[in-house]
Design a protein around this motif. Structure first.
Motif, PDB file in Angstrom:
ATOM      1  N   PHE A 149       0.781  -1.235   0.000  1.00  0.00           N
ATOM      2  CA  PHE A 149       0.000   0.000   0.000  1.00  0.00           C
ATOM      3  C   PHE A 149       0.818   1.294   0.000  1.00  0.00           C
ATOM      4  N   LEU A 150       2.100   1.235   0.301  1.00  0.00           N
ATOM      5  CA  LEU A 150       2.887   2.463   0.381  1.00  0.00           C
ATOM      6  C   LEU A 150       2.944   3.177  -0.971  1.00  0.00           C
ATOM      7  N   PHE A 151       3.273   2.458  -2.016  1.00  0.00           N
ATOM      8  CA  PHE A 151       3.425   3.076  -3.335  1.00  0.00           C
ATOM      9  C   PHE A 151       2.094   3.628  -3.842  1.00  0.00           C
ATOM     10  N   SER A 152       1.025   2.843  -3.688  1.00  0.00           N
ATOM     11  CA  SER A 152      -0.283   3.303  -4.179  1.00  0.00           C
ATOM     12  C   SER A 152      -0.768   4.520  -3.402  1.00  0.00           C
ATOM     13  N   THR A 153      -0.459   4.584  -2.103  1.00  0.00           N
ATOM     14  CA  THR A 153      -0.846   5.748  -1.299  1.00  0.00           C
ATOM     15  C   THR A 153      -0.095   6.991  -1.739  1.00  0.00           C
ATOM     16  N   LEU A 154       1.203   6.846  -2.004  1.00  0.00           N
ATOM     17  CA  LEU A 154       2.001   7.971  -2.494  1.00  0.00           C
ATOM     18  C   LEU A 154       1.486   8.464  -3.846  1.00  0.00           C
ATOM     19  N   ILE A 155       1.103   7.535  -4.712  1.00  0.00           N
ATOM     20  CA  ILE A 155       0.550   7.914  -6.021  1.00  0.00           C
ATOM     21  C   ILE A 155      -0.761   8.670  -5.839  1.00  0.00           C
ATOM     22  N   PHE A 156      -1.625   8.169  -4.952  1.00  0.00           N
ATOM     23  CA  PHE A 156      -2.921   8.813  -4.694  1.00  0.00           C
ATOM     24  C   PHE A 156      -2.714  10.240  -4.180  1.00  0.00           C
ATOM     25  N   ILE A 157      -1.843  10.402  -3.195  1.00  0.00           N
ATOM     26  CA  ILE A 157      -1.593  11.723  -2.615  1.00  0.00           C
ATOM     27  C   ILE A 157      -0.993  12.661  -3.656  1.00  0.00           C
TER      28      ILE A 157
ATOM     29  N   MET B 299      -3.417  17.649  -9.104  1.00  0.00           N
ATOM     30  CA  MET B 299      -4.675  18.159  -9.640  1.00  0.00           C
ATOM     31  C   MET B 299      -5.049  19.477  -8.974  1.00  0.00           C
ATOM     32  N   GLY B 300      -4.674  19.635  -7.712  1.00  0.00           N
ATOM     33  CA  GLY B 300      -4.987  20.862  -6.994  1.00  0.00           C
ATOM     34  C   GLY B 300      -4.284  22.070  -7.566  1.00  0.00           C
ATOM     35  N   PHE B 301      -3.102  21.858  -8.130  1.00  0.00           N
ATOM     36  CA  PHE B 301      -2.344  22.975  -8.689  1.00  0.00           C
ATOM     37  C   PHE B 301      -2.919  23.463 -10.024  1.00  0.00           C
ATOM     38  N   THR B 302      -3.849  22.688 -10.605  1.00  0.00           N
ATOM     39  CA  THR B 302      -4.468  23.122 -11.857  1.00  0.00           C
ATOM     40  C   THR B 302      -5.531  24.182 -11.622  1.00  0.00           C
ATOM     41  N   GLY B 303      -5.918  24.389 -10.369  1.00  0.00           N
ATOM     42  CA  GLY B 303      -6.888  25.437 -10.052  1.00  0.00           C
ATOM     43  C   GLY B 303      -8.241  24.875  -9.677  1.00  0.00           C
ATOM     44  N   GLY B 304      -9.020  25.690  -8.911  1.00  0.00           N
ATOM     45  CA  GLY B 304     -10.375  25.306  -8.541  1.00  0.00           C
ATOM     46  C   GLY B 304     -10.458  24.352  -7.366  1.00  0.00           C
ATOM     47  N   ILE B 305      -9.322  24.006  -6.750  1.00  0.00           N
ATOM     48  CA  ILE B 305      -9.293  23.078  -5.631  1.00  0.00           C
ATOM     49  C   ILE B 305      -8.506  23.716  -4.493  1.00  0.00           C
ATOM     50  N   ASP B 306      -8.993  23.535  -3.271  1.00  0.00           N
ATOM     51  CA  ASP B 306      -8.342  24.120  -2.091  1.00  0.00           C
ATOM     52  C   ASP B 306      -7.140  23.262  -1.707  1.00  0.00           C
ATOM     53  N   ASN B 307      -6.027  23.455  -2.420  1.00  0.00           N
ATOM     54  CA  ASN B 307      -4.829  22.665  -2.155  1.00  0.00           C
ATOM     55  C   ASN B 307      -4.203  23.021  -0.821  1.00  0.00           C
ATOM     56  N   ALA B 308      -4.432  24.243  -0.344  1.00  0.00           N
ATOM     57  CA  ALA B 308      -3.887  24.642   0.955  1.00  0.00           C
ATOM     58  C   ALA B 308      -4.459  23.759   2.054  1.00  0.00           C
ATOM     59  N   ALA B 309      -5.757  23.489   2.001  1.00  0.00           N
ATOM     60  CA  ALA B 309      -6.393  22.608   2.980  1.00  0.00           C
ATOM     61  C   ALA B 309      -5.858  21.183   2.849  1.00  0.00           C
ATOM     62  N   HIS B 310      -5.641  20.723   1.617  1.00  0.00           N
ATOM     63  CA  HIS B 310      -5.093  19.385   1.396  1.00  0.00           C
ATOM     64  C   HIS B 310      -3.708  19.259   2.031  1.00  0.00           C
ATOM     65  N   ILE B 311      -2.859  20.223   1.756  1.00  0.00           N
ATOM     66  CA  ILE B 311      -1.487  20.177   2.290  1.00  0.00           C
ATOM     67  C   ILE B 311      -1.502  20.329   3.810  1.00  0.00           C
TER      68      ILE B 311
END
Length: 523
Positions: free
Chosen positions: A462-470, A476-488
Motif C-alpha cells: 500500500f505504500l506506493f499506491s498511497t504515495l501515487i494517490f496523494i 490536480m490541486g495545482f491546476t486550479g479550482g481546488i483548495d490545495n492549501a487545505a489538502h497540504i
C-alpha cells in the motif's frame, strides 16, 4: 445461448421495461398530475439515471456472476451497461412526458391566467414586454469532478404587461426570463475570470438591446428548477414581492406542435439500441459450468457475498464504527441540501456560505465555528462522492488501528488545521469539503507505513499506491479550482501527529500481536 437468453437476457428486458413504465407512471402521477414540488432535474435525470442500479444489483448482478470472465472488472461493465441501457430511454421518456402532457391555453391578456386552469404553455393576444424595468441576477458556479469548469450566468427577467400603456408595479406577477451564459476553465486566474465575465456582460447587454422579445410563438412556464430560483433572486433584489408566486416564462419561437421533437421515437430507438448491444455482448462470455448447474438444480443463484461486503462498509460495526457514520453524515447533509432546492451537481457559493463554508472574512469575524462546519459540506455530487471513496479506503485501515475515539479526534483535528491553513493561504476563497480531514488521515497513514507500524508485507502493498494517490490529488490541486492549501495542511498535520504518536502506537500494536499469539498458543 439459450441459457443466456433465459437466465440473463430475459430478466434484463423485464427489468428494463418494468422500470421505464413504472417510473414514467409515477412521474406523471406524483410530479405532473399531483404536483409534488421536487426539482425537475432530479425527477427527469438523476433519479432515472441512478435508480436502475437497484434492480440490477438485486436481480441481475447475481445472474451475471454466473458468467466466466478473464477480467473480474468485466462483470461490473455488464452491470453498468445494463443500467445505462435502462437509464437512457427512461430519461428521454421523462423529457417526452414533460412536453407532451402540457396543454396550450390561449389568453387575451396575461392577467387571465389567474382565471383559467393552470397549464404549462400559453399564447397571448395582447401584451407588452417591458425592457425598461428588468431584474438581473449574476451567478457563478463550478462543475466537473475536480471543479475544473467555471460557469458564468446572467439571469434577466422582464415584466409582461397587458399593453404598452400599462405600468410596472410592486405586485407584478408575470415575467419573461432570459439567460446569458458562458463556461470557461476554472484554472484561469481571478483576474482572467473577471475579464471573461466582463466580456460576457458586454456581449449580453448588446444582444439584449437588439433582441425583440415580442416575437415568440408561445410561452412555456418555467417549472421547479434551479433557473427559477435564480430568477426569483433577481426579483427579490429588485424589490418584488415573492409571496405572489411569480410565474416566469421562457419564450419559444418554434411551432407548438413541434415541442416534442423526436423524443417519442428516440425512446424506442434508444431502448432497442441498448437491448441489441447487450444481446451482442452476451454472445462472448461463457457460463461457469458448476455455477450454472447449481442454478438449474436449485433455481437460485446463491448468495452475493461481494455485494454484502460492499453494503457492510456502510453499516457501523465493532472495529469499523466511526467511518460509516462520517460517510452517512456527509451524504445526509448533501441530500438535505439537494432536497432544499440548492442544486444537485453543484451548489452556489452563497448557499454554501449560509450553511457554514470556510471564508476568511467571515471566519475571522468571530465565526470560528466555520473551521469545523465546512468539513461536512461539499460543493456538489462528484465532490462528495470522491471524498467518501477516499475516506472508506483509509478508514478501513486506520480506525481498527486507532480505535473509535482516537480516530475521530484525528479526523476532526486535522480537518480543523486544514481549515486554518486554507484561510491563512487564501484571502477570499470559499472552502468546503472533507478532503482536508481525509488528507490528514492519509498523512497519518503514510507516517504509519514509513515508521513500520504496519507489517512489512502491508507496507509493500500500500505504500506506493498511497504515495501515487496523494501526489495525483495534490497535482490536480495545482491546476486550479481546488483548495490545495487545505489538502497540504491536512496531510502535513496528519503526518506530524503520526510521527508524534508512532512510538506509543507501535508498542500497542506489538503488545496486541503478542497477546493474540499467547491466546493462540498458551503453551
Amino acid at each position: 445461448m439459450k441459457d443466456k437468453l433465459q437466465i440473463i437476457y430475459k430478466p434484463f428486458l423485464l427489468i428494463a421495461l418494468g422500470f421505464i413504465l413504472i417510473y414514467s407512471f409515477l412521474n406523471w402521477l406524483l410530479f405532473i398530475k399531483i404536483g409534488i414540488p421536487l426539482k425537475e432535474d432530479i425527477v427527469g435525470f438523476w433519479l432515472p439515471f441512478g435508480l436502475p442500479f437497484i434492480p440490477i444489483l438485486i436481480w441481475l448482478r447475481p445472474r451475471i456472476k454466473l458468467l466466466k470472465f478473464k477480467n473480474e472488472n468485466a462483470s461490473f461493465f455488464y452491470q453498468f451497461l445494463a443500467c445505462l441501457a435502462i437509464a437512457i430511454p427512461t430519461i428521454i421518456a421523462q423529457e417526452y412526458l414533460k412536453t407532451a402532457t402540457g396543454e396550450l391555453t390561449n389568453l387575451k391578456v396575461i392577467s387571465e391566467i389567474s382565471k383559467t386552469k393552470t397549464t404549462k404553455y400559453y399564447t397571448i393576444q395582447n401584451y407588452d414586454i417591458d425592457k425598461r424595468h428588468i431584474a438581473i441576477q449574476n451567478t457563478v458556479s463550478t462543475s466537473g469532478r475536480n471543479n475544473e469548469r467555471f460557469n458564468m450566468l446572467i439571469y434577466v427577467v422582464m415584466p409582461i404587461l397587458e399593453n404598452t400603456s400599462d405600468t410596472i408595479n410592486k405586485t407584478h406577477q408575470y415575467w419573461l426570463g432570459k439567460i446569458y451564459s458562458e463556461q470557461i476553465s476554472n484554472s484561469l486566474s481571478d483576474e482572467k475570470k473577471q475579464e471573461k465575465y466582463k466580456q460576457l456582460a458586454e456581449r449580453s447587454q448588446k444582444e439584449f438591446e437588439t433582441t425583440d422579445f415580442h416575437k415568440f410563438t408561445y410561452l412555456e412556464a418555467i417549472g421547479n428548477t434551479e433557473d427559477h430560483n435564480e430568477y426569483n433572486k433577481a426579483l427579490e433584489k429588485a424589490g418584488q414581492n415573492l409571496a405572489n408566486d411569480n410565474i416566469i416564462f421562457e419564450a419559444k419561437t418554434t411551432p407548438f406542435e413541434a415541442r416534442n421533437g423526436k423524443k417519442l421515437p428516440w425512446i424506442f430507438g434508444s431502448f432497442g439500441i441498448g437491448a441489441f448491444i447487450y444481446f451482442v455482448l452476451l454472445l462472448f462470455p461463457k457460463f461457469c459450468r458448476n455455477k450454472l448447474e447449481n442454478f438449474k438444480k436449485k433455481g437460485i443463484v446463491g448468495t452475493d457475498s461481494d455485494l454484502k461486503e460492499i453494503l457492510d462498509m456502510f453499516i457501523p460495526q465493532k472495529v469499523f464504527f466511526i467511518t460509516p457514520i462520517l460517510i452517512e453524515l456527509n451524504v445526509l447533509i448533501y441530500i438535505i441540501m439537494v432536497f432544499s432546492g440548492l442544486g444537485l451537481v453543484s451548489f452556489k457559493g452563497d448557499d454554501l456560505l449560509n450553511l457554514g463554508a470556510n471564508f476568511r472574512p467571515f471566519t475571522t469575524d468571530n465565526q470560528w465555528w466555520r473551521l469545523l462546519t465546512n468539513i461536512f459540506l461539499h460543493g456538489g455530487l462528484m465532490h462528495v462522492f470522491a471524498n467518501m471513496i477516499g475516506l472508506i479506503f483509509v478508514g478501513v485501515f486506520l480506525e481498527p488501528l486507532l480505535g473509535r475515539i482516537k480516530y475521530l479526534l484525528l479526523y476532526l483535528i486535522t480537518g480543523i488545521i486544514a481549515s486554518f491553513v486554507s484561510i491563512w493561504w487564501y484571502d477570499e476563497t470559499i472552502s468546503v469539503g472533507a478532503s482536508g480531514a481525509i488528507f490528514g488521515l492519509y498523512g497519518f497513514f503514510l507516517a504509519c507505513m514509513l515508521l513500520k507500524i504496519f507489517h512489512p508485507d502491508f507496507n509493500k502493498a500500500f505504500l506506493f499506491s498511497t504515495l501515487i494517490f496523494i501526489g495525483f490529488n495534490l497535482l490536480m490541486g495545482f491546476t486550479g479550482g481546488i483548495d490545495n492549501a487545505a489538502h497540504i495542511g491536512g496531510l502535513v498535520s496528519g503526518f506530524v501527529i503520526g510521527i508524534i504518536v508512532s512510538k506509543q502506537l507501535k508498542k500497542e500494536v506489538e503488545f496486541s500481536v503478542g497477546h493474540q499469539s499467547d491466546e493462540e498458543d498458551p503453551n
